[in-house]
Design a protein around this motif. Structure first.
Motif, mmCIF file in Angstrom:
data_model
loop_
_atom_site.group_PDB
_atom_site.id
_atom_site.type_symbol
_atom_site.label_atom_id
_atom_site.label_comp_id
_atom_site.label_asym_id
_atom_site.label_seq_id
_atom_site.Cartn_x
_atom_site.Cartn_y
_atom_site.Cartn_z
ATOM 1 N N ILE A 74 -30.337 -24.243 33.669
ATOM 2 C CA ILE A 74 -29.072 -23.539 33.479
ATOM 3 C C ILE A 74 -29.234 -22.569 32.300
ATOM 4 O O ILE A 74 -29.615 -22.960 31.202
ATOM 5 C CB ILE A 74 -27.917 -24.543 33.211
ATOM 6 N N ASP A 75 -28.951 -21.298 32.599
ATOM 7 C CA ASP A 75 -29.057 -20.244 31.591
ATOM 8 C C ASP A 75 -27.709 -20.118 30.888
ATOM 9 O O ASP A 75 -26.750 -19.592 31.459
ATOM 10 C CB ASP A 75 -29.451 -18.927 32.281
ATOM 11 N N GLU A 76 -27.657 -20.611 29.657
ATOM 12 C CA GLU A 76 -26.416 -20.568 28.856
ATOM 13 C C GLU A 76 -26.529 -19.524 27.743
ATOM 14 O O GLU A 76 -25.835 -19.623 26.727
ATOM 15 C CB GLU A 76 -26.139 -21.948 28.241
ATOM 16 N N VAL A 77 -27.409 -18.546 27.946
ATOM 17 C CA VAL A 77 -27.623 -17.552 26.881
ATOM 18 C C VAL A 77 -26.313 -16.839 26.531
ATOM 19 O O VAL A 77 -25.983 -16.674 25.359
ATOM 20 C CB VAL A 77 -28.732 -16.554 27.300
ATOM 21 N N GLN A 78 -25.557 -16.451 27.560
ATOM 22 C CA GLN A 78 -24.299 -15.739 27.296
ATOM 23 C C GLN A 78 -23.090 -16.681 27.232
ATOM 24 O O GLN A 78 -22.121 -16.415 26.541
ATOM 25 C CB GLN A 78 -24.075 -14.678 28.381
ATOM 26 N N THR A 79 -23.169 -17.785 27.959
ATOM 27 C CA THR A 79 -22.002 -18.668 28.075
ATOM 28 C C THR A 79 -21.970 -19.767 27.008
ATOM 29 O O THR A 79 -20.957 -20.457 26.882
ATOM 30 C CB THR A 79 -22.002 -19.350 29.459
ATOM 31 N N SER B 296 -35.093 -15.172 21.261
ATOM 32 C CA SER B 296 -34.168 -14.382 22.080
ATOM 33 C C SER B 296 -33.911 -15.102 23.394
ATOM 34 O O SER B 296 -34.595 -16.090 23.726
ATOM 35 C CB SER B 296 -34.763 -13.000 22.390
ATOM 36 N N GLY B 297 -32.960 -14.578 24.145
ATOM 37 C CA GLY B 297 -32.615 -15.183 25.431
ATOM 38 C C GLY B 297 -33.724 -15.049 26.455
ATOM 39 O O GLY B 297 -34.016 -15.985 27.205
ATOM 40 N N THR B 298 -34.341 -13.888 26.498
ATOM 41 C CA THR B 298 -35.391 -13.698 27.493
ATOM 42 C C THR B 298 -36.573 -14.625 27.208
ATOM 43 O O THR B 298 -37.178 -15.189 28.117
ATOM 44 C CB THR B 298 -35.826 -12.216 27.597
ATOM 45 N N GLU B 299 -36.874 -14.830 25.936
ATOM 46 C CA GLU B 299 -37.953 -15.764 25.577
ATOM 47 C C GLU B 299 -37.590 -17.188 25.958
ATOM 48 O O GLU B 299 -38.467 -17.971 26.329
ATOM 49 C CB GLU B 299 -38.196 -15.728 24.067
ATOM 50 N N GLY C 123 -29.388 -18.623 23.620
ATOM 51 C CA GLY C 123 -29.725 -17.448 22.812
ATOM 52 C C GLY C 123 -28.455 -16.863 22.226
ATOM 53 O O GLY C 123 -27.544 -17.597 21.842
ATOM 54 N N LYS C 124 -28.407 -15.562 22.162
ATOM 55 C CA LYS C 124 -27.264 -14.784 21.699
ATOM 56 C C LYS C 124 -26.571 -15.374 20.460
ATOM 57 O O LYS C 124 -27.034 -15.197 19.364
ATOM 58 C CB LYS C 124 -26.276 -14.577 22.853
ATOM 59 N N SER C 125 -25.468 -16.131 20.646
ATOM 60 C CA SER C 125 -24.679 -16.518 19.465
ATOM 61 C C SER C 125 -25.171 -17.809 18.819
ATOM 62 O O SER C 125 -24.520 -18.359 17.932
ATOM 63 C CB SER C 125 -23.214 -16.676 19.852
HETATM 64 N N1 PLP Z 1 -29.705 -14.587 30.013
HETATM 65 C C1 PLP Z 1 -28.441 -14.152 30.085
HETATM 66 C C2 PLP Z 1 -27.439 -14.906 30.902
HETATM 67 C C3 PLP Z 1 -28.052 -12.985 29.407
HETATM 68 O O1 PLP Z 1 -26.786 -12.540 29.496
HETATM 69 C C4 PLP Z 1 -29.022 -12.294 28.632
HETATM 70 C C5 PLP Z 1 -28.663 -11.051 27.929
HETATM 71 O O2 PLP Z 1 -27.694 -10.399 28.192
HETATM 72 C C6 PLP Z 1 -30.330 -12.795 28.579
HETATM 73 C C7 PLP Z 1 -30.633 -13.953 29.277
HETATM 74 C C8 PLP Z 1 -31.395 -12.111 27.771
HETATM 75 O O3 PLP Z 1 -31.164 -12.291 26.427
HETATM 76 P P1 PLP Z 1 -31.885 -11.357 25.342
HETATM 77 O O4 PLP Z 1 -31.292 -9.992 25.481
HETATM 78 O O5 PLP Z 1 -31.599 -12.015 24.025
HETATM 79 O O6 PLP Z 1 -33.337 -11.372 25.663
#
Ligand code: PLP
Length: 385
Positions: free
Chosen positions: A215-220, A103-106, A244-246
């Motif tokens: 750089i957090d690219e989880v959403q971007t 996941s993104g948080t991980e 993460g995400k997609s």
């Molecule tokens: N980082 C960003 C930029 C996010 O937008 C999100 C979720 O919205 C996260 C991290 C966390 O991702 P996850 O919900 O998969 O743990």
């Protein structure tokens, strides 16, 4: 028929603000509810559905792998993982290693831990309005009090500076700073694009002072903003990128990609039981194939430009500002968005909030012009009339 809503209401933890819809299936940019109503999905699984729902190539890859091998902890080797790590890291210059998670948080949790371990420093500087997840490390980097408050005290060593304010960041980074952690476009915080000056400046400050740029690219990531990764709009070379995400076409997965300057990490210092499992890797490989074959980052750039210019033309006293990058768009209005999201749902359009006053659109990158026109029509009705 069972009452799905009633059962969920009875058993849910309560941490979600639920919408009055039971979704049953989806294809491409369309979702369907149990009454057979069709919706154009600008929630996009909260940014997980870049390829659209149930892309046949991803579904086939998952089905094939599910019938072959589901579980293979990273203490063993596996072909899907090997091929995926090679493909993924190949998308980033000077980055050849990755840690895979779920996941993104991980991913951010790992990024923060790796930055501390690599620099032997403790400070993490993030941005006001930034969102990085909800586990303790990434929650400590997340800014909004609403998410943090109930769980304090959080992890020590974290601080926040205003986004796009280079002078404040400059003043904050010192010899105790392990990393600066930033989104390129703040998603949850209101769809706020970062400026090149700020992001490149942040990188330079990090380099000068021995801190890492995460750089957090989880959403971007994965085409959302019109390039494979949003940092590519600004010519950055981050030390760590979280994903993460997609990443895996809708299957849970996260990843951290590491710059070659970061030394090898030691066995046992971090890990994940499900991280890099063959099903997620097979889905993620198929996702990269589809992104490339269907040229989805380019499509997001083109469609995003069209939508943004159309949105800018909506004349409504309600609209404060329209902003975005690629197919990540925000319409900031002068009122709370909840009733407007409900009105859009009534017109067959699902959209997200970002904070109290921003309508956020994260449609699948496969959305068609016809569907985009319907979204614009509904927004016009809801915001103007
Ligand atoms: N980082 C960003 C930029 C996010 O937008 C999100 C979720 O919205 C996260 C991290 C966390 O991702 P996850 O919900 O998969 O743990």
């Amino acid at each position: 028929m069972i009452n799905i809503q009633q059962i969920e209401e009875q058993h849910t933890s309560g941490v979600y603000a639920k919408r009055d819809l039971v979704l049953t299936h989806g294809h491409g940019a369309l979702l369907y509810d149990q009454d057979g109503n069709e919706y154009i999905d600008c929630v996009g699984g909260q940014g997980t559905a870049n390829l659209g729902h149930t892309h046949p190539k991803v579904s086939a890859a998952i089905a094939e792998q599910a019938a072959t091998l589901n579980i293979c902890p990273e203490i063993f080797y596996n072909e899907q993982r090997a091929r995926y790590m090679e493909r993924l890291t190949g998308l980033f210059p000077e980055m050849t290693r990755a840690f895979l998670c779920n996941s993104g948080t991980e991913a951010n949790e790992a990024a923060i831990k790796f930055a501390r371990a690599a620099t032997h420093r403790t400070g993490i500087i993030a941005a006001m309005r930034g969102f990085h997840g909800r586990t303790f490390g990434s929650l400590s980097a997340t800014w909004n009090k609403h998410y943090r408050g109930p769980f304090e005290p959080l992890v020590p060593g974290f601080s926040h500076v205003p986004y796009n304010d280079l002078a404040k960041l400059d003043a904050a980074v010192d010899e105790s700073t392990a990393a600066v952690l930033l989104e390129v476009v703040q998603g949850e915080g209101g769809v706020n694009p970062g400026s090149t000056e700020f992001l490149q400046g942040a990188q330079q400050i990090c380099h000068e002072r021995g801190a890492l740029l995460i750089i957090d690219e989880v959403q971007t990531g994965f085409g959302r903003t019109g390039k494979y990764f949003a940092f590519m709009h600004h010519g950055l070379q981050p030390d760590i990128v979280s994903l993460g995400k997609s990443i895996a076409g809708g299957i849970p997965m996260g990843a951290v990609v590491l710059n070659d300057q970061i030394g090898r990490l030691n066995p046992g210092m971090h890990g994940s039981t499900f991280g890099g499992n063959p099903i997620a890797c097979a889905a993620a490989l198929a996702t990269l194939d589809v992104l490339e074959e269907e040229q989805l980052p380019e499509r997001a750039a083109e469609m995003g430009k069209f939508l943004l210019s159309e949105l800018e033309q909506i004349e409504s006293p309600l609209i404060r500002e329209v902003r975005g990058l690629g197919l990540m768009m925000g319409i900031e209005i002068k009122k709370k968005v909840a009733p407007y999201l409900a009105a859009l749902t009534e017109r067959g359009i699902l959209a997200l909030p970002a904070g109290m006053t921003v309508i956020r659109l994260l449609p699948p990158l496969v959305i068609t012009y016809e569907q985009a026109d319907k979204v614009l029509e509904a927004l016009n009705e809801v915001l103007v009339e």
